[in-house]
Design a protein around this motif. Structure first.
Motif, PDB file in Angstrom:
ATOM      1  N   PRO A 194      -8.389  -5.776   6.130  1.00  0.00           N
ATOM      2  CA  PRO A 194      -7.360  -6.583   6.817  1.00  0.00           C
ATOM      3  C   PRO A 194      -6.836  -7.239   7.581  1.00  0.00           C
ATOM      4  CG  PRO A 194      -7.218  -5.705   4.694  1.00  0.00           C
ATOM      5  CD  PRO A 194      -7.990  -4.972   5.248  1.00  0.00           C
ATOM      6  N   TRP A 195      -6.524  -7.739   8.222  1.00  0.00           N
ATOM      7  CA  TRP A 195      -5.598  -7.887   9.360  1.00  0.00           C
ATOM      8  C   TRP A 195      -4.084  -7.403   9.751  1.00  0.00           C
ATOM      9  CZ3 TRP A 195      -8.197  -9.738  13.500  1.00  0.00           C
ATOM     10  CH2 TRP A 195      -9.378 -10.929  12.614  1.00  0.00           C
ATOM     11  N   MET A 196      -3.914  -7.420   8.281  1.00  0.00           N
ATOM     12  CA  MET A 196      -1.828  -6.946   8.163  1.00  0.00           C
ATOM     13  C   MET A 196      -1.662  -6.572   6.426  1.00  0.00           C
ATOM     14  SD  MET A 196       0.339  -9.003  11.029  1.00  0.00           S
ATOM     15  CE  MET A 196       0.329  -9.906   9.495  1.00  0.00           C
ATOM     16  N   PRO A 197      -2.766  -5.346   6.856  1.00  0.00           N
ATOM     17  CA  PRO A 197      -2.555  -5.078   5.024  1.00  0.00           C
ATOM     18  C   PRO A 197      -1.638  -4.848   4.725  1.00  0.00           C
ATOM     19  CG  PRO A 197      -3.867  -3.049   6.226  1.00  0.00           C
ATOM     20  CD  PRO A 197      -3.634  -4.366   7.039  1.00  0.00           C
ATOM     21  N   TRP A 198      -0.461  -4.159   4.971  1.00  0.00           N
ATOM     22  CA  TRP A 198       0.911  -4.063   4.833  1.00  0.00           C
ATOM     23  C   TRP A 198       1.541  -5.224   4.177  1.00  0.00           C
ATOM     24  CZ3 TRP A 198       4.150  -6.515   7.847  1.00  0.00           C
ATOM     25  CH2 TRP A 198       3.606  -6.936   9.640  1.00  0.00           C
ATOM     26  N   ALA A 199       1.708  -6.663   4.887  1.00  0.00           N
ATOM     27  CA  ALA A 199       2.238  -7.619   4.826  1.00  0.00           C
ATOM     28  C   ALA A 199       2.353  -8.016   3.622  1.00  0.00           C
ATOM     29  CB  ALA A 199       1.719  -8.958   5.945  1.00  0.00           C
ATOM     30  N   HIS A 200       1.587  -7.535   2.893  1.00  0.00           N
ATOM     31  CA  HIS A 200       0.944  -8.167   1.269  1.00  0.00           C
ATOM     32  C   HIS A 200       1.060  -7.339   0.728  1.00  0.00           C
ATOM     33  CE1 HIS A 200      -2.430 -10.413   3.057  1.00  0.00           C
ATOM     34  NE2 HIS A 200      -2.503  -9.306   3.702  1.00  0.00           N
ATOM     35  N   SER A 201       2.452  -6.761   0.977  1.00  0.00           N
ATOM     36  CA  SER A 201       2.853  -5.970   0.118  1.00  0.00           C
ATOM     37  C   SER A 201       4.277  -6.484  -0.158  1.00  0.00           C
ATOM     38  CB  SER A 201       2.932  -4.040  -0.625  1.00  0.00           C
ATOM     39  OG  SER A 201       3.369  -3.556   0.747  1.00  0.00           O
ATOM     40  N   GLU A 202       4.808  -7.493   0.378  1.00  0.00           N
ATOM     41  CA  GLU A 202       6.251  -7.999   1.171  1.00  0.00           C
ATOM     42  C   GLU A 202       6.990  -8.211   0.045  1.00  0.00           C
ATOM     43  OE1 GLU A 202       8.191  -6.779   3.139  1.00  0.00           O
ATOM     44  OE2 GLU A 202       7.099  -4.725   4.269  1.00  0.00           O
ATOM     45  N   PRO A 203       8.085  -8.873  -0.483  1.00  0.00           N
ATOM     46  CA  PRO A 203       8.438  -8.140  -0.239  1.00  0.00           C
ATOM     47  C   PRO A 203       8.881  -6.357  -0.970  1.00  0.00           C
ATOM     48  CG  PRO A 203       9.663  -9.397  -1.782  1.00  0.00           C
ATOM     49  CD  PRO A 203       7.901  -9.590  -1.443  1.00  0.00           C
ATOM     50  N   GLU A 204       9.217  -5.329  -0.369  1.00  0.00           N
ATOM     51  CA  GLU A 204       8.653  -4.283  -0.601  1.00  0.00           C
ATOM     52  C   GLU A 204      10.711  -3.257  -1.011  1.00  0.00           C
ATOM     53  OE1 GLU A 204       6.106  -1.844   0.964  1.00  0.00           O
ATOM     54  OE2 GLU A 204       7.456  -1.862   2.781  1.00  0.00           O
ATOM     55  N   GLU A 205      10.261  -2.496  -1.601  1.00  0.00           N
ATOM     56  CA  GLU A 205      11.431  -1.340  -2.284  1.00  0.00           C
ATOM     57  C   GLU A 205      11.549  -0.831  -0.862  1.00  0.00           C
ATOM     58  OE1 GLU A 205      13.294  -1.319  -4.466  1.00  0.00           O
ATOM     59  OE2 GLU A 205      12.280  -2.808  -5.634  1.00  0.00           O
ATOM     60  N   LEU A 206      12.692  -0.805  -0.536  1.00  0.00           N
ATOM     61  CA  LEU A 206      13.020   0.105   0.665  1.00  0.00           C
ATOM     62  C   LEU A 206      13.007   1.573   0.861  1.00  0.00           C
ATOM     63  CD1 LEU A 206      15.590   0.312   2.977  1.00  0.00           C
ATOM     64  CD2 LEU A 206      17.272   0.772   2.148  1.00  0.00           C
ATOM     65  N   SER A 207      12.866   2.095  -0.753  1.00  0.00           N
ATOM     66  CA  SER A 207      12.460   3.269  -0.785  1.00  0.00           C
ATOM     67  C   SER A 207      10.997   3.415   0.516  1.00  0.00           C
ATOM     68  CB  SER A 207      12.507   4.423  -1.400  1.00  0.00           C
ATOM     69  OG  SER A 207      11.639   3.178  -2.494  1.00  0.00           O
ATOM     70  N   GLU A 208       9.807   2.552  -0.412  1.00  0.00           N
ATOM     71  CA  GLU A 208       8.956   2.551   0.531  1.00  0.00           C
ATOM     72  C   GLU A 208       8.536   1.916   1.793  1.00  0.00           C
ATOM     73  OE1 GLU A 208       5.630   3.304  -0.779  1.00  0.00           O
ATOM     74  OE2 GLU A 208       7.047   4.020  -2.874  1.00  0.00           O
ATOM     75  N   LYS A 209       9.543   1.743   2.540  1.00  0.00           N
ATOM     76  CA  LYS A 209       9.578   0.749   3.955  1.00  0.00           C
ATOM     77  C   LYS A 209      10.075   2.245   4.704  1.00  0.00           C
ATOM     78  CE  LYS A 209      10.772  -2.931   4.667  1.00  0.00           C
ATOM     79  NZ  LYS A 209       9.475  -3.682   4.192  1.00  0.00           N
ATOM     80  N   VAL A 210      11.010   2.769   4.281  1.00  0.00           N
ATOM     81  CA  VAL A 210      11.053   4.266   4.826  1.00  0.00           C
ATOM     82  C   VAL A 210      10.067   5.330   4.435  1.00  0.00           C
ATOM     83  CG1 VAL A 210      12.529   6.373   5.036  1.00  0.00           C
ATOM     84  CG2 VAL A 210      14.021   3.898   4.612  1.00  0.00           C
ATOM     85  N   LYS A 211       9.316   5.095   3.441  1.00  0.00           N
ATOM     86  CA  LYS A 211       8.399   6.014   3.632  1.00  0.00           C
ATOM     87  C   LYS A 211       7.096   5.597   4.492  1.00  0.00           C
ATOM     88  CE  LYS A 211       6.676   6.876   0.168  1.00  0.00           C
ATOM     89  NZ  LYS A 211       6.171   6.343  -1.858  1.00  0.00           N
ATOM     90  N   ARG A 212       6.912   4.269   4.810  1.00  0.00           N
ATOM     91  CA  ARG A 212       5.889   4.127   5.649  1.00  0.00           C
ATOM     92  C   ARG A 212       6.374   4.135   6.821  1.00  0.00           C
ATOM     93  NH1 ARG A 212       2.587  -0.668   5.024  1.00  0.00           N
ATOM     94  NH2 ARG A 212       4.443  -1.389   3.918  1.00  0.00           N
ATOM     95  N   LEU A 213       7.448   3.431   7.806  1.00  0.00           N
ATOM     96  CA  LEU A 213       8.575   4.093   8.900  1.00  0.00           C
ATOM     97  C   LEU A 213       7.981   5.884   9.141  1.00  0.00           C
ATOM     98  CD1 LEU A 213      11.777   1.879   8.802  1.00  0.00           C
ATOM     99  CD2 LEU A 213       8.737   1.354   9.825  1.00  0.00           C
TER     100      LEU A 213
END
Length: 167
Positions: A1-20
């Motif tokens: 997919p072009w931006m697979p992470w975008a499909h889970s937005e909005p996501e929990e802050l803890s998940e975003k921190v994990k991704r960063l």
């Protein structure tokens, strides 16, 4: 997919921190280079970009996205131009590619403006969030063509982690 992470937005802050943290680890290990794009005050996310290593030895792929509120302002061309310079002048690659959907005219305009060559449109190469197949345009700039490209003329400053100027 072009931006697979975008499909889970909005996501929990803890998940975003994990991704960063994951993005930072990849960067620190020279495995992938992902950047945030912010306003001048660094108070608002405008988008993201990256130099991706998925093409193999001697090549990097530039990816980018800009929030809809900030499109058509030249930001994407500036980002891709800066990363083109970094790819050739810092990373020393032989080629840089930009991939985009054929119907994304704004995205396809970016490599064209920077002197990339449209080498091919590959049919049914990427899946979207609905698992439907889509085509992918491949734009390429080679090391020997880079010095005469519009990208090479962009004014860019790049620094390493200890603030040494690279470009």
């Amino acid at each position: 997919p072009w931006m697979p992470w975008a499909h889970s937005e909005p996501e929990e802050l803890s998940e975003k921190v994990k991704r960063l943290r994951h993005f930072r680890a990849l960067f620190d290990r020279d495995e992938d280079y992902i950047y945030g794009v912010f306003d001048l005050e660094e108070s608002r996310v405008l988008g993201g970009t990256g130099l991706h290593t998925r093409l193999g030895e001697g090549a990097l792929e530039i990816g980018y996205w800009i929030h809809a509120d900030f499109t058509n302002q030249g930001l994407t061309t500036e980002l891709a131009g800066a990363l083109t310079r970094v790819a050739f002048e810092v990373n020393g690659v032989n080629r840089v590619e930009i991939h985009c959907a054929p119907d994304n005219l704004a995205s396809a305009a970016v490599p064209r403006k920077l002197g990339y060559l449209h080498e091919a449109t590959l049919r049914q190469r990427v899946q979207d969030e609905k698992e439907e197949w889509g085509d992918s345009m491949i734009w390429t700039l080679f090391r020997e063509d880079y010095p005469n490209s519009p990208a090479a003329d962009l004014q860019v400053k790049a620094f390493d982690a200890i603030n040494r100027r690279l470009i």
